[in-house]
Motif scaffolding. Sequence first.
Motif, short mmCIF file in Angstrom:
data_model
loop_
_atom_site.label_atom_id
_atom_site.label_comp_id
_atom_site.label_asym_id
_atom_site.label_seq_id
_atom_site.Cartn_x
_atom_site.Cartn_y
_atom_site.Cartn_z
N THR A 68 0.84 -1.24 -0.24
CA THR A 68 0.11 0.13 -0.12
C THR A 68 0.93 1.08 -0.02
OG1 THR A 68 -0.12 0.16 2.32
CG2 THR A 68 -1.70 -1.27 1.48
N LEU A 69 0.23 2.09 -0.06
CA LEU A 69 0.99 3.64 -0.09
C LEU A 69 1.56 3.67 1.26
CD1 LEU A 69 -1.82 5.80 -2.07
CD2 LEU A 69 0.42 4.80 -2.91
N LYS A 70 1.31 2.95 2.30
CA LYS A 70 2.05 3.29 3.59
C LYS A 70 3.47 2.99 3.59
CE LYS A 70 -2.43 2.93 6.32
NZ LYS A 70 -3.06 2.27 7.52
N ASP A 71 3.88 2.29 2.48
CA ASP A 71 5.15 1.68 2.35
C ASP A 71 6.24 2.89 2.50
OD1 ASP A 71 7.38 -0.41 1.72
OD2 ASP A 71 7.52 0.99 0.13
N ARG A 72 7.00 3.02 3.53
CA ARG A 72 8.08 4.25 3.49
C ARG A 72 9.13 4.30 2.44
NH1 ARG A 72 13.14 5.44 5.69
NH2 ARG A 72 13.29 7.62 6.55
N GLU A 73 9.29 3.17 1.79
CA GLU A 73 10.51 3.42 0.68
C GLU A 73 9.60 4.04 -0.54
OE1 GLU A 73 13.53 2.95 0.59
OE2 GLU A 73 13.45 2.53 2.70
N LEU A 74 8.41 3.65 -0.60
CA LEU A 74 7.45 4.45 -1.77
C LEU A 74 7.25 5.88 -1.32
CD1 LEU A 74 6.05 4.18 -4.43
CD2 LEU A 74 3.90 3.27 -3.08
N MET A 75 7.09 6.17 -0.16
CA MET A 75 6.85 7.58 0.13
C MET A 75 8.25 8.12 -0.16
SD MET A 75 4.03 8.48 1.38
CE MET A 75 2.48 7.87 1.95
N LEU A 76 9.46 7.70 0.34
CA LEU A 76 10.57 8.41 0.02
C LEU A 76 10.77 8.66 -1.48
CD1 LEU A 76 12.85 6.67 2.67
CD2 LEU A 76 12.11 8.92 2.53
N ALA A 77 10.48 7.71 -2.18
CA ALA A 77 10.70 7.75 -3.77
C ALA A 77 9.97 8.58 -4.16
CB ALA A 77 10.38 6.36 -4.32
N ILE A 78 8.52 8.85 -3.87
CA ILE A 78 7.67 10.00 -4.17
C ILE A 78 8.24 11.14 -3.82
CG2 ILE A 78 5.39 11.11 -4.04
CD1 ILE A 78 4.45 8.47 -3.87
N ASP A 79 8.80 11.56 -2.82
CA ASP A 79 9.44 12.62 -2.20
C ASP A 79 10.68 12.93 -3.04
OD1 ASP A 79 9.76 14.65 -0.04
OD2 ASP A 79 11.75 13.76 -0.01
N ARG A 80 11.52 12.21 -3.42
CA ARG A 80 12.38 12.26 -4.23
C ARG A 80 12.22 12.75 -5.63
NH1 ARG A 80 14.82 7.74 -1.39
NH2 ARG A 80 14.04 6.53 -3.32
N LEU A 81 10.97 11.99 -6.09
CA LEU A 81 10.64 12.28 -7.62
C LEU A 81 10.02 13.98 -7.48
CD1 LEU A 81 9.68 11.84 -10.33
CD2 LEU A 81 7.43 10.75 -9.36
#
Length: 884
Positions: A568-581
């Motif tokens: 889900t979107l609660k995955d920290r690595e995905l959140m960090l990836a979106i932040d870097r994007l």
Amino acid sequence: MAVYDPDQAPTSPFFTRWAEFVVRYRVFAILGTLSISAFFAYQAIAHRKVDTSVEAFLSTHSEAFQVLEQLRDDFGRDEIFVILIGGDVFSPAYLERLKKLHDALAAIDLPIESLGQRKSQRDAWRGRTTAAGVPGSGEQAAAERDAGTADQGFDGFGDDFGDDFGDDFGQAGAAAGDDGPKADAWGEEKGGTVIDEITSLINVRQTRWKGGGLQVGGLLDEWPGAEQLPALEPQVLADRTLVGRVISADGSHSAILLRTDFMSEQDSARVYAEVLRLCAAVEAEDFRIHVAGLPALAAAINDLMLGDLASMGGLAVGLIFVFMALMFRHPLGVMGPLLVVVQAVIWTLGSMAFFGVPMTMITNILPAFVMCVGIGDSVHIQSVYRDTMRRGASSHEAVVHALGTTAMPVLFTTLTTALGLLSFRLAVVDAIQDMGTFGALGVMLALVHTLVFLPALISFNQKSLFGLRAGAHGGGDVFDRFLAFCSGLSRAPAASSHPHRRRRMTLAVAAAIAVVAIACIGLMRVYHNPLAWIPGGYAIKDAFTAVDDHLGGTSDLTLLIEAKPGQTLKDRELMLAIDRLEEHIFAYRDPRTGLPVARGKPDQAPPEQLIGNVISIVDVVRETHQAVHESKSEAYRIPDTQRGVVDMVTLFESAGPAQLRRLATIDLRRTVLTVRLRWLDASAYEPLVAHIMAGVEKHIGDRALVRPTGSALNLLTVVGGLLVDLMRSFGAAFVTITLMMVLLLRDLRLGLIAMVPNLLPIAMIMGLMGAAGIPIDLNNIMIGSIAIGIAVDDTIHFLHQFRSHIHHHEDVESALAHSFSHAGRAMITTSIVLVAGFMVFLAASMYNLQRFGLLVGLSLLLALLVDLIFTPALLRSFYRHRTS
């Protein structure tokens, strides 16, 4: 010039018998066509549809359209009104007036028949899309329509949570609003049924830690006093989620973002009119208002388009009336051709309405186009009719002779024009396909009326020669002198020692023009910008400029992000990836200038900052983390642990479920990242889109499926297919028209020769566009196929007479004289009418229509000159051995 003898003209037995049949039953023919015209007129008036939206240019089978539909399935309508208000934003008077306008807009309640209907569903109901091809359409859409539940947008949000989340969400949401406005109203104000969401400084999301818990409320839930306003300004201007969204960077302007439920373009235009009315009621010198956004642009273009339809249609009718009056000088000679094209337009528009096909920014040229093109057949037939009457034939005999000798080439000229238009069926843009379908239908209907209504009507004439004098054969006037001049440019003078010099010189000049034109074609560029079609001084154009200048943009690019299966979107690595994007997106630099701006037109300075704002679910995590940590600025970031991310999302999910629903699906598997952009021509977004997708590959990779959509990408998608559509449609038109020419002329060599002079004016026009910097857009992309389909008409009439004569007399000069005499005058007359008709487009208010009319008219004028000068030189070269 040789005098035309009717007995020399080839006669079609079929059309001779047809003419006799029509004359015999002329009353029934007239009453029958008028009755059908009344039916189609009712359809055009009662069921007319207009679609001026950007997505009207998308293919319903394209990937961009599929992603757009998925976005709307998950998050509702993506198009919003942007209401920009300038003034002393942080003064009590301004904020009071802003709240008054905010509340008035939220309370809009109009009777909207199409409320809840998406374009894809309306397309599906008329059979354009299928349930398999478009999400939420086809059989499913039809079922929803019948059940009255078509696309509830976010209205069913509370029900969607169901028992999985229990009642806590509703209670948390109510608690969040205890200190301010009613919780149900916050962020979801709906005084009526029209407004789905309204956001401004009054209620824009603020996440606070208060009373031992997280509260998600509006910025001004607690109305500030005058002493609190000085502290409010720096707080707002320091919030990156607000600047470029509801407040300008310098604090001089604020914005109201208004999202309506799905509805038709006509109903959206009604909402736009209501928005303008409410804004006008509160506007003042210190409260200046601009209304922009895609729904506003579509509504404004709709008004301009309908105005242009009326003005161009009226001018076309008036112009045809004047020309027919000057040429034929008799009521029947004037009203016959005029009623032919008017009925053809009525049948065409009525057919579109009957089949539910909307009028778009492409097909809005159809009425004037059908009138201009369809009038030529009537002119040819009436010209032969009056010539035959002048030689002593009765009216009935003249009608039979005119159709018997002219209907066959008229049929083929109409077929070539229709084939040129039908080549647009190969385009990927639905609006261009519709132009091809109904443009071809329109010219064919004009032919039907020319062969049915016109002969029936003019057969009532008794003695009038329709403007000719008895016994006069028309020799020696300006037309004859011009035709003699054109023929003489490639004809050898009597007793000349260089009999081929003129012909070779003519061919050499044509070849040189062709070489220069082809070289200039390489300079052509693609440019698609609907806003640029609107002249300066219109409110909508000023509004888009103001929003671009003060708020950061009226366009957008949206990334639909879907977590991997099982995540889900609660995955920290995905959140960090979106932040870097996000950081990657803000780091964009134009490849040409190295600046964070986009490319403007070559003759203009680059615009300001291209990227205005980026909004994503990461904002929710960061601001919740900051709120939990006493609103410290350094806490505005993603938590350091996976558990921290889960906690932040869960806290916000409990406190502001409706707000989270705007950014993520209920299962937290899909989210959106929205980039607000300045409004530019579509091709200017290409390097930015490439930059963003490179960032997706670099920072997100296989962590999630990322698909782009949004107005900027939709425009770019359209542009990406324009050149392909141009080559595909023009190639198809050229091949099919060549085959038609060979079939009509029953001579392979003559058919191939016929296409050479028809390519030259097209090359000249395209070369002119390249040299003059006139770009290819959705209107003038059609010029090549339309022009060759129309221009070849004169060639058909000319070569039809040439072939019939040379096969009997074996003398090229005699055959050319016969062609000039029989077809030359009609070619000039119809070309003048056509060119003048397309000049009607210059009266349009929209620049794209003006350019289209000017370029098509110029191409037809060039085609006439090439036919009268270059074609005889070619024929004298290839048939010189037949000169006696």
